[in-house]
Each structure stands twice: as structure tokens, then as C-alpha cells.
Design a protein around this motif. Structure first.
Motif, short mmCIF file in Angstrom:
data_model
loop_
_atom_site.label_atom_id
_atom_site.label_comp_id
_atom_site.label_asym_id
_atom_site.label_seq_id
_atom_site.Cartn_x
_atom_site.Cartn_y
_atom_site.Cartn_z
N THR A 169 45.09 64.19 139.52
CA THR A 169 44.77 64.20 138.09
C THR A 169 46.05 64.24 137.25
N SER A 170 47.15 63.81 137.84
CA SER A 170 48.45 63.71 137.16
C SER A 170 49.09 65.06 136.85
N LYS A 171 48.74 66.09 137.64
CA LYS A 171 49.30 67.41 137.37
C LYS A 171 50.82 67.43 137.52
N PRO A 205 39.96 75.26 128.28
CA PRO A 205 39.61 73.91 127.81
C PRO A 205 39.95 72.90 128.88
N VAL A 206 39.22 71.79 128.90
CA VAL A 206 39.43 70.77 129.93
C VAL A 206 39.68 69.42 129.26
N ILE A 207 40.71 68.73 129.73
CA ILE A 207 41.07 67.42 129.20
C ILE A 207 40.71 66.35 130.23
N ASP A 208 40.03 65.32 129.79
CA ASP A 208 39.72 64.18 130.66
C ASP A 208 40.90 63.22 130.61
N THR A 209 41.60 63.07 131.74
CA THR A 209 42.82 62.26 131.79
C THR A 209 42.56 60.80 132.18
#
Length: 274
Positions: free
Chosen positions: A154-156, A244-248
């Protein structure tokens, strides 16, 4: 119908980083138009400018430049006009406007701030922090400014390093199916935790491509049904954290980083008020 690329000539008396960032933002506004970036960094003389202009002359080109020295800016304007080139001076008008408001002249030093200043060292320290604490290695969650939480791919990692480039110490924790996240994750300031998620089909494709590059099939790694289960478990952990959660899925690293920073700063400001 074939669309020919537009040449964007980036001319700078320093590295050209400022102009290049604007060029990238400009390109994003023309998704159907191909571009070719041609950089001319560290120009020092009128002859350097003339060489850049000569390369662009007669081409479908735009010259974008960041030149601090007034004589070089004036020379560039004249050269572009004579060559009938479209041009954009990124620093001239802003420098003049700030000088008028501030009541003092600009230093007129190419490259601006010395590269080995406090900001530079803070940035390098933050990048080293991101590398050291990548994928939950060696802890570091308490000392981090930002903690990213999400499943693999997820591009962490690139996001952590980019945040480091911006001066934020970022650690990231992978959420792996069947493995409990570290207890420290639930003990740190929740305001600095941001979750990442991605569309299951997109994640499956990314993992298939990675498996092929590594020379194996690794079907389990990219199997869609298992990815759905993995994402559901990750979402359960993120709900427990209350982050909070971001959709990447459709976001660039730069866009994701901007959203992460805004979320963390807003939540920390709210925590101080309450």
C-alpha cells in the motif's frame, strides 16, 4: 490522430527542483498530452542560457526558468522573445512583489539557502529514521511523528521516505493476516496514526507483477479472495486504533503524503483543544 510531445525546458541557476515541481503539476492538467522534460540545471552565464534557448528554438517547446540574478532573467526574456519561444519566469515577479512588501531587496543568491543548513540535516535524519523503522523494524513508534498502518504493497515504504524528505519522521507497521500488530501500536498517541488501504483488485495486480519480477508465481500472495480477507482484517485493526484511513488506489505519493500530514496535524490540534 497522433499527439506530438510538448518539450518543457526547465532552466535554473540551481538544481531546478522548484521549476520541476511546477512542471509536474502543469503536466497533470493535460493528461492526454505527452511531454518531454529537458533540464538545464546550474546555468551561470548568458552563453548557458543561449545554449538552452537554441536547443528549444523551432520546437514545440515552453521554457520554464528559475533565475535569481536580474541580469540573467532579463537576458532570458530577450533570448526567448527573439527565438519566438513561449516562456515562464517563475521567480522574477514573486521576488519583486516580496521585496516591495518587505521593504528590502532579495539576497539574489542562486540556490537560496545553503544546502547544509538545519533543514537539510533534519530532512536527512528523518529519511534515515524511515529506513531504520521500515515495516515495523526495531520499533520506533513512540519517536515517530507519523505512523502508517496498512497491508503489504500500500506504498508504506516510499510514502515513509517521502515524508522523511519533507522532514517528518515516519514509521510504518505492516498488517499481516494471522499476525497480531505490536502492542506498542495501541499505546502511542493515536493522533499520529494513519491507516492506508487499497482496492483489492489493484492490490492483486500489484502483487502479481511483483511476484513475476521476483521470478516466482506466488499465487497465494496475489489471490483475490485471500486479499479480500486480508483487507477486512486490516480494516478491523484500523477500527480498533480509531485512525483515519486513506485509500491510496488512485493517489500519487505526493497526494497521499499531503493528506497524511493534514490529517495528523488536524487531529493533534483537536487533541490539544480538548
Amino acid at each position: 490522430m497522433t499527439t506530438h510531445p510538448v518539450e518543457l525546458h526547465v532552466v535554473s541557476d540551481s538544481t531546478g527542483e522548484t521549476a520541476t515541481r511546477l512542471v509536474h503539476a502543469l503536466e497533470a492538467q493535460f493528461p492526454d498530452q505527452p511531454f518531454q522534460e529537458i533540464r538545464h540545471p546550474m546555468v551561470e552565464t548568458v552563453d548557458d542560457l543561449a545554449a538552452a534557448v537554441q536547443r528549444a528554438k523551432g520546437r514545440p517547446a515552453v521554457v520554464v526558468y528559475t533565475l535569481v540574478e536580474p541580469t540573467l532573467r532579463e537576458a532570458m526574456r530577450n533570448l526567448c522573445r527573439r527565438a519566438r519561444l513561449h516562456y515562464c519566469d517563475l521567480l522574477g515577479q514573486p521576488i519583486e512583489a516580496v521585496a516591495k512588501v518587505a521593504g528590502m531587496p532579495a539576497r539574489m543568491q542562486a540556490g537560496g539557502r545553503h544546502p547544509l543548513d538545519e533543514t537539510y540535516f533534519r530532512r536527512m535524519e528523518a529519511i534515515e529514521f524511515a529506513v531504520k523503522y521500515d515495516d515495523g523494524l526495531a520499533g520506533g513508534l513512540r519517536d515517530a511523528d507519523i505512523v502508517l498502518v496498512g497491508v503489504s504493497r500500500t506504498s508504506k515504504t516510499p510514502l515513509s521516505i517521502y515524508l522523511g524528505y519533507l522532514g517528518y519522521r515516519a514509521a510504518n507497521v505492516p498488517l499481516v493476516k494471522g499476525i497480531d500488530p505490536p502492542t506498542e501500536l495501541f499505546e502511542i498517541d493515536p493522533a499520529k496514526i494513519v491507516g492506508l488501504k487499497i482496492d483489492a483488485k489493484r492490490l492483486a495486480e500489484i502483487r502479481r507483477q511483483r511476484a513475476r519480477r521476483m521470478g516466482g508465481s506466488n499465487s497465494r500472495y496475489s489471490k483475490l479472495l485471500e486479499i479480500y480477507e486480508e483487507l477486512e482484517q486490516a480494516e478491523a485493526v484500523q477500527r480498533r486504533l480509531g485512525c483515519p484511513v486513506i485509500d491510496t488506489t488512485e493517489l500519487s505519493i505526493e497526494e497521499t503524503a499531503a493528506r497524511v500530514i493534514r490529517l495528523v496535524e488536524e487531529r493533534q490540534a483537536e487533541a490539544k483543544v480538548s
